[in-house]
Motif scaffolding. Structure first.
Motif, PDB file in Angstrom:
ATOM      1  N   ARG A  71      19.270  21.996  54.348  1.00 13.18           N
ATOM      2  CA  ARG A  71      18.353  20.875  54.143  1.00 13.18           C
ATOM      3  C   ARG A  71      17.294  20.859  55.250  1.00 13.18           C
ATOM      4  N   PRO A  72      16.399  21.813  55.230  1.00 16.28           N
ATOM      5  CA  PRO A  72      15.445  21.938  56.338  1.00 16.28           C
ATOM      6  C   PRO A  72      14.538  20.732  56.526  1.00 16.28           C
ATOM      7  N   THR A  73      14.176  20.051  55.457  1.00 18.99           N
ATOM      8  CA  THR A  73      13.344  18.849  55.600  1.00 18.99           C
ATOM      9  C   THR A  73      14.105  17.572  55.268  1.00 18.99           C
ATOM     10  N   LEU A  74      15.178  17.686  54.494  1.00 21.05           N
ATOM     11  CA  LEU A  74      15.919  16.500  54.052  1.00 21.05           C
ATOM     12  C   LEU A  74      17.065  16.150  54.990  1.00 21.05           C
ATOM     13  N   GLY A  75      17.521  17.105  55.762  1.00 24.31           N
ATOM     14  CA  GLY A  75      18.592  16.826  56.707  1.00 24.31           C
ATOM     15  C   GLY A  75      18.167  15.787  57.735  1.00 24.31           C
ATOM     16  N   ILE A  76      19.027  14.849  58.039  1.00 23.67           N
ATOM     17  CA  ILE A  76      18.706  13.764  58.975  1.00 23.67           C
ATOM     18  C   ILE A  76      19.113  14.186  60.379  1.00 23.67           C
ATOM     19  N   ARG A  77      18.163  14.201  61.281  1.00 27.20           N
ATOM     20  CA  ARG A  77      18.371  14.687  62.644  1.00 27.20           C
ATOM     21  C   ARG A  77      18.933  13.569  63.540  1.00 27.20           C
ATOM     22  N   PRO A  78      19.690  13.965  64.567  1.00 29.75           N
ATOM     23  CA  PRO A  78      20.253  12.957  65.483  1.00 29.75           C
ATOM     24  C   PRO A  78      19.208  12.026  66.082  1.00 29.75           C
ATOM     25  N   GLN A  79      18.022  12.571  66.365  1.00 29.60           N
ATOM     26  CA  GLN A  79      16.976  11.742  66.972  1.00 29.60           C
ATOM     27  C   GLN A  79      16.421  10.691  66.008  1.00 29.60           C
ATOM     28  N   SER A  80      16.803  10.786  64.729  1.00 31.17           N
ATOM     29  CA  SER A  80      16.365   9.781  63.755  1.00 31.17           C
ATOM     30  C   SER A  80      17.196   8.502  63.823  1.00 31.17           C
ATOM     31  N   GLY A  81      18.216   8.517  64.658  1.00 36.87           N
ATOM     32  CA  GLY A  81      19.016   7.305  64.816  1.00 36.87           C
ATOM     33  C   GLY A  81      20.350   7.336  64.101  1.00 36.87           C
ATOM     34  N   ILE A  82      20.913   8.545  63.915  1.00 31.61           N
ATOM     35  CA  ILE A  82      22.233   8.640  63.293  1.00 31.61           C
ATOM     36  C   ILE A  82      23.235   7.801  64.082  1.00 31.61           C
ATOM     37  N   LEU A  83      24.066   7.064  63.352  1.00 33.06           N
ATOM     38  CA  LEU A  83      25.047   6.163  63.964  1.00 33.06           C
ATOM     39  C   LEU A  83      26.368   6.908  64.072  1.00 33.06           C
ATOM     40  N   THR A  84      26.651   7.436  65.251  1.00 31.17           N
ATOM     41  CA  THR A  84      27.746   8.378  65.416  1.00 31.17           C
ATOM     42  C   THR A  84      29.113   7.708  65.209  1.00 31.17           C
ATOM     43  N   LEU A  85      29.977   8.457  64.522  1.00 30.20           N
ATOM     44  CA  LEU A  85      31.345   8.012  64.259  1.00 30.20           C
ATOM     45  C   LEU A  85      32.293   8.952  65.002  1.00 30.20           C
ATOM     46  N   ASP A  86      33.310   9.454  64.309  1.00 29.86           N
ATOM     47  CA  ASP A  86      34.235  10.418  64.897  1.00 29.86           C
ATOM     48  C   ASP A  86      34.046  11.767  64.206  1.00 29.86           C
ATOM     49  N   GLN A  87      34.680  12.812  64.739  1.00 30.17           N
ATOM     50  CA  GLN A  87      34.704  14.147  64.145  1.00 30.17           C
ATOM     51  C   GLN A  87      33.298  14.681  63.858  1.00 30.17           C
ATOM     52  N   ASP A  88      32.354  14.394  64.750  1.00 30.44           N
ATOM     53  CA  ASP A  88      30.978  14.896  64.618  1.00 30.44           C
ATOM     54  C   ASP A  88      30.311  14.451  63.327  1.00 30.44           C
ATOM     55  N   LEU A  89      30.664  13.276  62.861  1.00 32.06           N
ATOM     56  CA  LEU A  89      30.045  12.676  61.687  1.00 32.06           C
ATOM     57  C   LEU A  89      29.345  11.390  62.111  1.00 32.06           C
ATOM     58  N   GLY A  90      28.355  10.972  61.301  1.00 32.83           N
ATOM     59  CA  GLY A  90      27.640   9.739  61.627  1.00 32.83           C
ATOM     60  C   GLY A  90      27.107   9.064  60.388  1.00 32.83           C
ATOM     61  N   PHE A  91      26.991   7.740  60.446  1.00 33.81           N
ATOM     62  CA  PHE A  91      26.391   6.983  59.354  1.00 33.81           C
ATOM     63  C   PHE A  91      24.883   7.229  59.297  1.00 33.81           C
ATOM     64  N   ASN A  92      24.341   7.151  58.103  1.00 37.00           N
ATOM     65  CA  ASN A  92      22.893   7.119  57.906  1.00 37.00           C
ATOM     66  C   ASN A  92      22.287   6.026  58.793  1.00 37.00           C
ATOM     67  N   PRO A  93      21.115   6.266  59.395  1.00 31.50           N
ATOM     68  CA  PRO A  93      20.512   5.265  60.287  1.00 31.50           C
ATOM     69  C   PRO A  93      20.318   3.893  59.658  1.00 31.50           C
ATOM     70  N   ALA A  94      20.261   3.802  58.324  1.00 28.52           N
ATOM     71  CA  ALA A  94      20.065   2.507  57.671  1.00 28.52           C
ATOM     72  C   ALA A  94      21.323   1.662  57.642  1.00 28.52           C
ATOM     73  N   MET A  95      22.462   2.209  58.077  1.00 30.74           N
ATOM     74  CA  MET A  95      23.743   1.532  57.894  1.00 30.74           C
ATOM     75  C   MET A  95      24.239   0.871  59.177  1.00 30.74           C
ATOM     76  N   THR A  96      23.325   0.227  59.892  1.00 28.70           N
ATOM     77  CA  THR A  96      23.640  -0.350  61.199  1.00 28.70           C
ATOM     78  C   THR A  96      24.756  -1.389  61.123  1.00 28.70           C
ATOM     79  N   ARG A  97      24.681  -2.288  60.199  1.00 30.47           N
ATOM     80  CA  ARG A  97      25.671  -3.375  60.149  1.00 30.47           C
ATOM     81  C   ARG A  97      27.041  -2.861  59.700  1.00 30.47           C
ATOM     82  N   LEU A  98      27.055  -1.852  58.845  1.00 27.76           N
ATOM     83  CA  LEU A  98      28.331  -1.266  58.466  1.00 27.76           C
ATOM     84  C   LEU A  98      28.960  -0.542  59.662  1.00 27.76           C
ATOM     85  N   LYS A  99      28.128   0.041  60.508  1.00 24.65           N
ATOM     86  CA  LYS A  99      28.632   0.663  61.737  1.00 24.65           C
ATOM     87  C   LYS A  99      29.316  -0.374  62.615  1.00 24.65           C
ATOM     88  N   GLY A 100      28.782  -1.589  62.638  1.00 32.44           N
ATOM     89  CA  GLY A 100      29.432  -2.651  63.393  1.00 32.44           C
ATOM     90  C   GLY A 100      30.832  -2.935  62.882  1.00 32.44           C
TER      91      GLY A 100
END
Length: 403
Positions: A71-100
């Motif tokens: 996904r060279p253009t569609l892949g979401i980069r860490p600098q875009s605000g990925i909300l890090t979880l465990d096991q090198d996975l992260g929520f989409n940046p739009a999911m801030t409240r679910l991360k809470g």
């Protein structure tokens, strides 16, 4: 047939409502509806993401180079605000409240959920998920409808299962019992306050044949149910801020029903629009923001009323998307996907199984790690106290210690 009866059938809004009125309404007592006493007070809320949500851009493998090469253009980069979880996975940046909620220990993530020989048709795959069938089986009842069939035999109330929508999904249709579809209790009550209904009541003794008598009796009993739901739902009006979207409003209605004391065991809510073949990132981001904000408000509502610990929320989509992006900066229909679980009663939280294996694909698609029916069996048996084998038609390995 009298002229008044013909007019009623032709013009009554109630006649069209019969599309989602279950047959077992005959058993309703117009003086009061029975309360459920099964499942030890636990309830299930199912959230359906219609259209095939892209799981890899929902739960992002942000340290996996294969993901970014695919996904060279569609892949979401860490600098875009990925909300890090465990096991090198992260929520989409739009999911801030679910991360809470995740950080509070109220969210579980299951990766690569699917079924053998997956179907990439929206309609067929959704039928498979809703019915709980194999890909080569065609079943006319839903897994939750069969739960309603099997559970609490003495309880006949149609609000055992409620879908906050205009129509009833296959998932909520059983053989003997079905859920009840309503957008909100007030509007449903208004529909039943039709000027022809009083006339129906006066004519119940008139000869009209068994089918017509059944029609009038069903409509009259539906009025009793609608009145009960409306009157009970007025007990609690939410003061929590929900997203001003259809999904947010439907979750608010669901919370008000739960917090008012309606003892339904199953609720069903949908969020559509996930068929993102073209320019996916903006469209999916808006939808995931709506999902995240809606679920967080819903959880807050239930927490304030002490109902969160006995509520389990299951979020699924009919399939994921292909690993590689397409030429339109979107993704095409795929196979296995992630499922989210939320609730105060989760015994296991966080990332519950291994991340998707991007090196071991089936013609560009993820292979499923977990059969969705194992999850259903776990929810039915361990959460709702039901006979999962009878409901699903065979035995599936349950997930130990999940709920």
């Amino acid at each position: 047939m009298s002229t008044s009866r013909r007019n009623f059938l032709k013009t009554s809004v109630l006649a069209s409502s019969l599309l989602f009125v279950p047959k077992f309404l005959h058993a309703l007592d117009r003086q009061g509806l029975p309360a459920l006493r099964d499942a030890n007070g636990r309830r299930l809320v199912v959230v359906q993401l219609g259209g095939g949500n892209d799981g890899l851009n929902t739960i992002i493998p942000y340290r996996n180079d294969i993901y970014y090469r695919a996904r060279p253009t569609l892949g979401i980069r860490p600098q875009s605000g990925i909300l890090t979880l465990d096991q090198d996975l992260g929520f989409n940046p739009a999911m801030t409240r679910l991360k809470g909620l995740y950080d509070q220990g109220h969210v579980g993530v299951l990766n690569s959920v699917g079924y053998p020989n997956p179907d990439r048709s929206h309609f067929r795959s959704m039928d498979i998920w809703q019915s709980g069938s194999a890909s080569d089986q065609y079943v006319t009842t839903g897994w939750l409808g069969r739960y309603l069939d099997s559970s609490c035999p003495s309880c006949q109330a149609p609000y055992n299962g409620l879908e906050v929508d205009d129509t009833l999904s296959l998932a909520m249709k059983g053989t003997a019992r079905k859920g009840l579809a309503l957008k909100n209790p007030e509007k449903f009550h208004q529909i039943t306050q039709n000027r022809f209904l009083a006339q129906v009541s006066r004519e119940t003794g008139a000869a009209g044949g068994a089918e017509l008598d059944y029609l009038y009796k069903t409509l009259a009993e539906t009025t009793s149910s609608a009145d009960y739901l409306y009157q009970t739902s007025k007990v609690y009006k939410s003061a929590i801020a929900y997203p001003n979207t259809e999904f947010g409003k439907n979750l608010k209605t669901t919370a008000e029903l739960i917090n008012s004391g309606i003892e339904s065991r199953v609720f069903y809510v949908s969020l559509t629009g996930f068929d993102t073949h073209v320019r996916q990132q903006e469209q999916q981001g808006k939808l995931l923001g709506d999902l995240s904000d809606g679920l967080a408000s819903f959880a807050e509502d239930l927490q304030k009323s002490g109902q969160f610990d006995n509520t389990l929320i299951l979020v699924f989509s009919e399939f994921g998307r292909r690993v590689g992006q397409n030429a339109s900066n979107g993704t095409d229909h795929g196979t296995a996907n992630n499922v989210l679980l939320l609730g105060g009663g989760l015994r296991k939280k966080g990332i519950l199984n291994a991340a998707p294996d991007l090196l071991n694909l089936d013609q560009g698609d993820l292979k499923h790690q977990l059969d969705f029916r194992s999850l259903y069996a776990t929810v039915l048996h361990d959460w709702l106290g039901a006979d999962d084998k009878a409901i699903l038609g065979q035995e599936f390995a349950r997930l130990k210690g999940l709920v």
